[in-house]
Design a protein around this motif. Structure first.
Motif, short mmCIF file in Angstrom:
data_model
loop_
_atom_site.label_atom_id
_atom_site.label_comp_id
_atom_site.label_asym_id
_atom_site.label_seq_id
_atom_site.Cartn_x
_atom_site.Cartn_y
_atom_site.Cartn_z
N THR A 211 88.13 74.06 52.88
CA THR A 211 87.99 73.09 51.63
C THR A 211 88.36 73.57 50.38
O THR A 211 87.78 74.91 50.15
CB THR A 211 86.57 72.60 51.89
OG1 THR A 211 86.40 72.08 52.96
CG2 THR A 211 86.29 71.57 50.56
N ALA A 212 89.02 73.29 49.63
CA ALA A 212 89.56 73.85 48.46
C ALA A 212 89.56 72.76 47.14
O ALA A 212 89.78 71.68 47.46
CB ALA A 212 90.95 74.42 48.54
N LEU A 213 88.66 73.21 46.39
CA LEU A 213 88.40 72.32 44.89
C LEU A 213 89.30 72.82 44.10
O LEU A 213 89.12 74.06 43.57
CB LEU A 213 86.91 72.23 44.62
CG LEU A 213 85.81 71.66 45.72
CD1 LEU A 213 84.58 71.80 44.92
CD2 LEU A 213 86.30 70.54 46.31
N ILE A 214 89.98 71.91 43.04
CA ILE A 214 90.86 72.48 42.06
C ILE A 214 90.41 71.55 40.75
O ILE A 214 90.29 70.20 40.94
CB ILE A 214 92.37 71.96 42.57
CG1 ILE A 214 92.93 72.75 43.60
CG2 ILE A 214 93.13 72.28 41.21
CD1 ILE A 214 94.57 72.57 43.80
N VAL A 215 90.20 72.20 39.88
CA VAL A 215 89.98 71.69 38.65
C VAL A 215 91.23 72.13 37.54
O VAL A 215 91.38 73.44 37.57
CB VAL A 215 88.73 72.06 37.92
CG1 VAL A 215 88.66 71.62 36.48
CG2 VAL A 215 87.44 71.59 38.71
N ARG A 216 92.00 71.25 36.86
CA ARG A 216 92.79 71.66 36.18
C ARG A 216 92.46 71.66 34.62
O ARG A 216 91.95 70.80 34.20
CB ARG A 216 94.08 70.75 36.37
CG ARG A 216 94.55 70.86 37.71
CD ARG A 216 95.56 69.68 37.93
NE ARG A 216 96.67 69.15 37.09
CZ ARG A 216 97.61 68.58 37.61
NH1 ARG A 216 97.70 67.98 38.39
NH2 ARG A 216 98.76 68.57 36.40
N GLY A 217 93.31 72.27 33.79
CA GLY A 217 93.30 72.19 32.20
C GLY A 217 93.91 73.23 31.41
O GLY A 217 94.19 74.25 31.93
N ARG A 218 93.45 73.12 30.07
CA ARG A 218 94.03 74.30 29.19
C ARG A 218 92.89 74.84 28.74
O ARG A 218 93.08 76.14 28.18
CB ARG A 218 94.85 73.52 28.07
CG ARG A 218 95.94 72.83 28.35
CD ARG A 218 97.02 72.60 27.26
NE ARG A 218 98.15 72.01 27.65
CZ ARG A 218 99.31 72.09 27.11
NH1 ARG A 218 99.21 72.83 25.69
NH2 ARG A 218 100.33 71.55 27.58
N ASP A 219 91.52 74.72 29.01
CA ASP A 219 90.61 75.33 28.47
C ASP A 219 89.77 75.89 29.69
O ASP A 219 89.22 75.36 30.29
CB ASP A 219 89.52 74.54 27.43
CG ASP A 219 88.48 75.22 27.21
OD1 ASP A 219 88.31 76.46 27.21
OD2 ASP A 219 87.48 74.58 26.46
N PRO A 220 89.81 77.49 29.83
CA PRO A 220 89.27 78.11 30.82
C PRO A 220 87.68 77.72 30.98
O PRO A 220 87.15 77.76 31.98
CB PRO A 220 89.38 79.44 30.50
CG PRO A 220 90.86 79.50 29.91
CD PRO A 220 90.52 78.29 28.81
#
Length: 463
Positions: free
Chosen positions: A190-199
């Protein structure tokens, strides 16, 4: 048949070592050998159940394990496409790799029955599965020695036909409570990905999702192994704002942040250079080249080629289209390893020209092989032979009907902002496809396409 016969419920379990300390039972995978007649019945039941699930679209699209038309390569391509897309837009991706502790061995039978009911299985079918799961026994076999029989109170049988299907049903609703993350499942990987420009935001949302999914595990009597869980922060090497690790924790226990992680057989690094994967691959290949070289004096050239194709080439070809666009330095490392294989087969010295050996032995260059592999994947995507979310990422070019070239032939080539995004299979795949002749691109059967592609010599080897 209203119940599963008790005589088919005895499993002979052989412990298979995985890695780590050989004295720890946790580092062994149980391999079950079940009665053949029981597996024949399981196959009949499985065919009916999976047809029902597929017809009614009941399995989550996030799940790629144990499913027709799904593979580790297709799952990896979909996973990496999301990361490449975000990095190309100036952002970064936080990825949390979960580790389930003995996932197949801790499935609760009562909860599974409730999940089957929720999926629409009739009471008689649920009763049959209850009969299948209860009263099971196992013996452990080490060499020629057997242990005494022990009852199995939970789990789905590993080595069975229905076991993987029942596990998919059990984890099918795992993603229900996720709010910010996209989930990629390959059975229990299982892998969960969260995307964005702000770490900082990525970090907060990953922590929130970990807390959410932990509640699901507790409710379903499954356990996460926090010590084996890893978090990675994928970013462009020039993105200074995102150039930091993520701090993820659960119940005051820190999840280790790493720069490399092996996911579905490919070692990923935070900058997606694939350098570590290629170094490990070359090390494995060169050790086998040494064995082949020592054996060569005692075997024929034909047998040496067969050994190469069975013991060495599969390692080169596994998911080769995933890292085809890597740096020239890394691709040359792979080519040097193959050159060593060619010289070992031909019993040639280190100064012999490999171009001559390549033609003599009939073994294709690695970059040519990879280009053909990616064309096969493009064919599957364009003709709806891969998972739906992969197929939706490629599209045919729309031609003016008045043109002679009208019709399905060329694939749309995506534009990118960074050189890194050009490594995305869904970017460089259509570029490789464009080099094929029109009659090959318009074929409609995969077997015929692969046969004709083997004879195609339009891909140029980069020396």
């Amino acid at each position: 048949m209203k119940c599963f016969p008790n005589s088919w419920k005895l499993a002979s379990v052989t412990p298979l070592f995985k890695s780590g300390d050989t004295d720890s039972c946790d580092n062994y995978r149980p391999i079950s050998v079940l009665p053949t007649l029981g597996k024949c019945l399981e196959r009949l039941i499985y065919n009916q159940c999976i047809a029902y699930m597929n017809t009614n679209h009941l399995l989550t699209d996030c799940q790629a394990g144990f499913r027709e038309r799904h593979s580790t390569g297709a799952c990896l391509a979909d996973f990496l496409d999301e990361i490449y897309e975000e990095i190309d837009g100036g952002g970064s991706c936080g990825v949390l790799f979960l580790d389930l502790a003995k996932a197949f061995d801790t499935v609760d039978h009562r909860i599974l029955e409730l999940k089957l009911q929720a999926l629409g299985f009739k009471a008689s079918a649920v009763s049959w599965f209850s009969s299948y799961l209860t009263g099971c026994e196992q013996v452990t076999k080490i060499g020629d020695v057997f242990s005494s029989k022990k009852p199995i109170s939970c789990s789905v049988p590993q080595g069975s036909i229905l076991g993987p299907f029942l596990f998919l049903c059990y984890v099918n609703d795992l993603t229900v409570n996720l709010l910010h993350a996209n989930c990629f499942l390959f059975a229990d990987d299982t892998a969960l990905i969260v995307r964005g420009r702000d770490p900082d935001r990525i970090e907060r949302e990953l922590n929130h999702e970990l807390a959410n999914i932990s509640k699901w595990f507790d409710a379903n009597k499954l356990a996460m192994n926090l010590k084996k869980m890893k978090v990675m922060h994928f970013r462009h090497c020039r993105n200074l704002r995102s150039n930091r690790d993520l701090h993820i924790s659960l119940n005051n226990e820190i999840v280790e942040s790493v720069h490399h992680f092996k996911y579905l057989g490919v070692i990923l690094d935070v900058h997606l250079s694939f350098e570590t994967h290629i170094e490990k691959l070359c090390s494995k290949i060169n050790s086998r080249n040494g064995i082949l070289k020592r054996m060569r004096n005692f075997i024929s050239k034909e047998l040496a080629i067969d050994l190469y194709r069975s013991l060495i080439e599969p390692h080169f070809r596994y998911c080769d289209y995933i890292y085809t666009g890597c740096s020239l330095t890394n691709s040359r490392k792979l080519q040097v390893a193959q050159n060593n294989s060619l010289r070992a087969i031909a019993r040639a010295d280190n100064y012999y020209q490999t171009e001559l050996l390549n033609r003599e032995l009939g073994i294709e260059w690695l970059d040519v092989q990879a280009s053909k592999s990616i064309c096969v994947e493009m064919f599957k995507n364009a003709n709806n032979m891969n998972p739906v979310h992969n197929c939706n990422k490629v599209a045919w070019v729309s031609h003016d009907r008045s043109l002679r070239s009208a019709g399905r032939a060329d694939l749309v080539i995506k534009r990118t902002n960074t050189k890194l995004a050009d490594m995305n299979m869904f970017v460089h795949g259509p570029r490789a496809w464009s080099k094929l002749p029109v009659d090959l691109k318009k074929m409609d059967k995969l077997s015929g396409f692969e046969r004709q592609l083997r004879n195609f010599d339009g891909f140029v080897h980069v020396r």
